[in-house]
Design a protein around this motif. Structure first.
Motif: not given
Length: 267
Positions: A205-217
């Motif tokens: 997921y993105m917050i502005g132009d920062q990308k954060f990982s997410s576990l695909c469930l």
């Protein structure tokens, strides 16, 4: 998604901007954005769960509160005390701003009004904000990957654990996810409830132009992990709406209510 792309805890401390996050996901404007649709759906589900009178008690612990309070608006009517928790210091600071009514705190009033409308009295929104502020007794640091997620802090076992949009970001793989649910189970009374909301099939997921990982469930993975952690699943609903394409690559979200077994393995 490989390990190398996992957003580690320290990255959250250095890169997670609560103000940008709130602005991107929780500005409850008049335009019918995907984010608004999701928020309204989640608020309706939470209202149904907590107004039913089934999920209530002395203590609710919110795990991975982030800088948000929307998830507690209906819950605060059903519990005497609420403890909010997060890993990132800046989120805890942002929560405290709202709790202390500081001027630069995020304005949750449009969301609070929406919940009050669901509950049948839109005019009572200021009282609702006050009630929630009074119910929040502690703002604690939390790490779901630890066997004692709240560290040395000792709390009575909760009647309800609530966690929204936290675990898929905090866990790098399925074994960690499974372990996190088991760790959290230790904070909950046997017979207590788990109210669990997260994204499905999301890698980031993105917050502005920062990308954060997410576990695909998938639904199956989630159900399997929850049952293995010692819960029976009472409700599982898929919220079909996904976030805007530039915010996340999820395929809907899930809303789950589980109940901890009396002879739970996690105890």
């Amino acid at each position: 998604m490989g390990e190398s792309n996992f957003t580690a805890k320290d990255d959250y401390l250095s890169h997670f901007n609560p103000q940008t996050y709130l602005e991107k996901y929780y500005t409850f404007g008049s335009s019918p954005s995907a984010e608004n649709q999701i928020l309204m759906h989640v608020l309706r589900r939470l209202f149904m769960t907590f107004s039913s009178g089934r999920v209530k008690g002395d203590l609710l612990i919110d795990i991975g509160t982030g800088p948000t309070i929307y998830q507690l608006l209906s819950a605060c009517e059903s519990f005497k005390e609420i403890v909010v928790t997060d890993y990132t210091d800046q989120n805890l600071k942002e929560l405290n701003r709202w709790l202390k009514k500081e001027e630069e705190a995020f304005d949750w009033s449009p969301v609070v009004k929406y919940v009050c409308e669901l509950e049948g009295n839109r005019e009572k929104w200021a009282e609702k904000e006050e009630r929630l502020r009074q119910k929040v007794k502690q703002v604690l640091k939390c790490d779901v990957t630890q066997s004692q997620p709240l560290g040395p802090v000792s709390l009575p076992q909760a009647d309800c654990l609530l966690t929204a949009l936290c675990l898929d970001a905090a866990c790098k793989d399925l074994p960690t996810y499974q372990q996190a649910l088991t760790n959290l189970g230790n904070l909950l009374k046997p017979g207590g409830f788990l109210v669990f909301i997260d994204a499905l099939k999301s890698n980031y997921y993105m917050i502005g132009d920062q990308k954060f990982s997410s576990l695909c469930l998938t639904r199956e993975t989630v159900e399997d992990a929850v049952v293995k952690a010692g819960y029976t699943i009472q409700e599982f609903e898929i919220i079909p709406q996904s976030y805007s394409g530039n915010r996340a690559n999820n395929e809907g979200l899930f809303y789950l209510v589980g109940q901890k077994l009396n002879n739970s393995v996690g105890v």
